[in-house]
Structure formats: structure tokens, C-alpha cells
Scaffold this motif. Structure first.
Motif, mmCIF file in Angstrom:
data_model
loop_
_atom_site.group_PDB
_atom_site.id
_atom_site.type_symbol
_atom_site.label_atom_id
_atom_site.label_comp_id
_atom_site.label_asym_id
_atom_site.label_seq_id
_atom_site.Cartn_x
_atom_site.Cartn_y
_atom_site.Cartn_z
ATOM 1 N N GLU A 184 0.684 -1.190 0.149
ATOM 2 C CA GLU A 184 -0.076 0.150 0.111
ATOM 3 C C GLU A 184 0.773 1.040 0.119
ATOM 4 N N THR A 185 0.614 2.114 -0.895
ATOM 5 C CA THR A 185 1.339 3.297 -1.081
ATOM 6 C C THR A 185 0.335 4.449 -0.471
ATOM 7 N N PRO A 186 0.872 5.888 -0.438
ATOM 8 C CA PRO A 186 -0.033 6.738 -0.304
ATOM 9 C C PRO A 186 -1.213 6.803 -1.465
ATOM 10 N N GLU A 187 -0.878 6.670 -2.629
ATOM 11 C CA GLU A 187 -1.769 6.753 -3.867
ATOM 12 C C GLU A 187 -2.479 5.285 -4.098
ATOM 13 N N ALA A 188 -1.981 4.366 -3.839
ATOM 14 C CA ALA A 188 -2.561 3.082 -4.185
ATOM 15 C C ALA A 188 -2.081 1.939 -3.674
ATOM 16 N N HIS A 189 -3.079 0.785 -3.791
ATOM 17 C CA HIS A 189 -2.808 -0.676 -3.254
ATOM 18 C C HIS A 189 -2.163 -1.217 -4.875
ATOM 19 N N VAL A 190 -0.944 -1.849 -4.340
ATOM 20 C CA VAL A 190 -0.355 -2.454 -5.705
ATOM 21 C C VAL A 190 -0.142 -3.889 -5.416
ATOM 22 N N PHE A 191 -0.541 -4.607 -6.409
ATOM 23 C CA PHE A 191 -0.263 -6.081 -6.593
ATOM 24 C C PHE A 191 0.637 -6.324 -7.503
ATOM 25 N N LYS A 192 1.694 -7.278 -7.427
ATOM 26 C CA LYS A 192 2.474 -7.758 -8.349
ATOM 27 C C LYS A 192 2.608 -9.354 -8.209
ATOM 28 N N ALA A 193 2.134 -10.036 -9.308
ATOM 29 C CA ALA A 193 2.026 -11.374 -9.344
ATOM 30 C C ALA A 193 3.174 -11.913 -10.547
ATOM 31 N N ASP A 194 3.815 -12.913 -9.767
ATOM 32 C CA ASP A 194 4.910 -13.614 -10.722
ATOM 33 C C ASP A 194 3.837 -14.637 -11.685
ATOM 34 N N LEU A 195 3.962 -14.198 -12.974
ATOM 35 C CA LEU A 195 3.418 -15.032 -13.799
ATOM 36 C C LEU A 195 4.218 -15.215 -15.160
ATOM 37 N N PRO A 196 5.421 -15.701 -15.134
ATOM 38 C CA PRO A 196 6.382 -15.935 -16.090
ATOM 39 C C PRO A 196 5.812 -16.533 -17.314
ATOM 40 N N GLY A 197 5.918 -15.989 -18.606
ATOM 41 C CA GLY A 197 5.374 -16.851 -19.664
ATOM 42 C C GLY A 197 4.151 -16.792 -20.001
ATOM 43 N N LEU A 198 3.388 -15.941 -19.208
ATOM 44 C CA LEU A 198 1.979 -15.760 -19.679
ATOM 45 C C LEU A 198 1.562 -14.625 -20.415
ATOM 46 N N LYS A 199 0.801 -14.545 -21.263
ATOM 47 C CA LYS A 199 0.353 -13.127 -21.707
ATOM 48 C C LYS A 199 -0.517 -12.589 -21.326
ATOM 49 N N LYS A 200 -0.828 -11.237 -21.419
ATOM 50 C CA LYS A 200 -1.839 -10.579 -20.461
ATOM 51 C C LYS A 200 -3.410 -11.185 -21.090
ATOM 52 N N GLU A 201 -3.350 -11.683 -22.146
ATOM 53 C CA GLU A 201 -4.590 -12.367 -22.571
ATOM 54 C C GLU A 201 -4.968 -13.543 -21.720
ATOM 55 N N ASP A 202 -4.060 -14.250 -21.275
ATOM 56 C CA ASP A 202 -3.988 -15.402 -20.369
ATOM 57 C C ASP A 202 -4.501 -15.051 -18.915
ATOM 58 N N LYS A 247 -6.713 -13.074 -15.989
ATOM 59 C CA LYS A 247 -7.981 -12.082 -15.809
ATOM 60 C C LYS A 247 -8.018 -11.380 -14.479
ATOM 61 N N VAL A 248 -8.330 -10.183 -14.246
ATOM 62 C CA VAL A 248 -8.287 -9.457 -12.928
ATOM 63 C C VAL A 248 -9.722 -9.034 -12.957
ATOM 64 N N GLU A 249 -10.421 -9.479 -12.013
ATOM 65 C CA GLU A 249 -11.656 -8.967 -11.791
ATOM 66 C C GLU A 249 -11.975 -8.519 -10.282
ATOM 67 N N PHE A 293 -8.167 -11.696 -3.064
ATOM 68 C CA PHE A 293 -7.775 -10.749 -1.905
ATOM 69 C C PHE A 293 -9.094 -10.027 -1.559
ATOM 70 N N ARG A 294 -9.181 -9.493 -0.160
ATOM 71 C CA ARG A 294 -10.378 -8.930 0.151
ATOM 72 C C ARG A 294 -9.650 -7.481 0.421
ATOM 73 N N LEU A 295 -9.959 -6.436 -0.339
ATOM 74 C CA LEU A 295 -9.493 -5.070 -0.252
ATOM 75 C C LEU A 295 -10.050 -4.465 0.850
ATOM 76 N N LEU A 302 -10.764 -8.735 -4.784
ATOM 77 C CA LEU A 302 -9.894 -8.683 -6.237
ATOM 78 C C LEU A 302 -9.587 -10.299 -6.361
ATOM 79 N N GLN A 303 -9.869 -10.663 -7.745
ATOM 80 C CA GLN A 303 -9.256 -11.934 -8.202
ATOM 81 C C GLN A 303 -8.695 -11.818 -9.119
ATOM 82 N N ILE A 304 -7.366 -12.614 -9.264
ATOM 83 C CA ILE A 304 -6.526 -12.606 -10.511
ATOM 84 C C ILE A 304 -6.285 -14.209 -10.748
ATOM 85 N N SER A 305 -6.774 -14.601 -11.932
ATOM 86 C CA SER A 305 -6.776 -16.046 -12.383
ATOM 87 C C SER A 305 -6.358 -16.111 -13.638
#
Length: 86
Positions: free
Chosen positions: A12-30, A32-34, A72-74, A41-44
Motif C-alpha cells: 500500500e502506497t499513499p496513492e494506491a494498493h499495488v499487487f505484483k504477481a509472478d506469472l512468467p511466460g503468460l500473455k496478458k490475454e491469459d 484475468k483481473v476482476e 484478496f479482500r480489499l 480482487l481476483q487474479i486468475s
């Protein structure tokens, strides 16, 4: 079956909650963030099995394939209308 080896950092920064996921080899089309009900927040996504060539000789296979999901419950201070993924 989900593989739980998907690592996620959450800060958590003063401006935002930031999530970084290790997803090597996946394209953004692969991936889903909902945002679901109750500020979740669901990352799948899914990592496909690599195509095998009959002439290949594998020495080690450690990377998982298949579907994954992290949730993750925001907190109350998260601005739901400003959620974005990159």
C-alpha cells in the motif's frame, strides 16, 4: 486444479494498493483481473502445457500448468472505481 505457487506481493502506497504477481511466460490475454462483490480482487488464468516434440528429451519439469486463482479482500480505503491492471 489450481496451483498455488503463483506468488503475489501486495503493498500500500499513499496513492494506491499495488499487487505484483509472478506469472512468467503468460500473455496478458491469459490473465484475468476482476473485482467481485464484497471488495474481492481476483487474479486468475491458465498456463498451458508446452507442446512436446517427439525428439525432445526432458531433464526436469518443475513449472506447473493448469488453472490458477488468487483472491484478496480489499480494505475500505481502496477506490474500487479506479482499479486497473497492467
Amino acid at each position: 486444479s489450481a496451483f498455488m505457487s503463483t506468488r503475489v506481493d501486495w503493498k500500500e502506497t499513499p496513492e494506491a494498493h499495488v499487487f505484483k504477481a509472478d506469472l512468467p511466460g503468460l500473455k496478458k490475454e491469459d490473465v484475468k483481473v476482476e473485482i467481485e462483490d464484497d471488495r474481492v480482487l481476483q487474479i486468475s488464468g491458465e498456463r498451458s502445457v508446452e507442446k512436446e516434440d517427439k525428439n525432445d528429451e526432458w531433464h526436469r519439469v518443475e513449472r506447473s500448468s493448469g488453472k490458477f486463482m488468487r483472491r484478496f479482500r480489499l480494505p475500505e480505503n481502496a477506490k474500487m472505481e479506479q482499479v486497473k491492471a497492467a
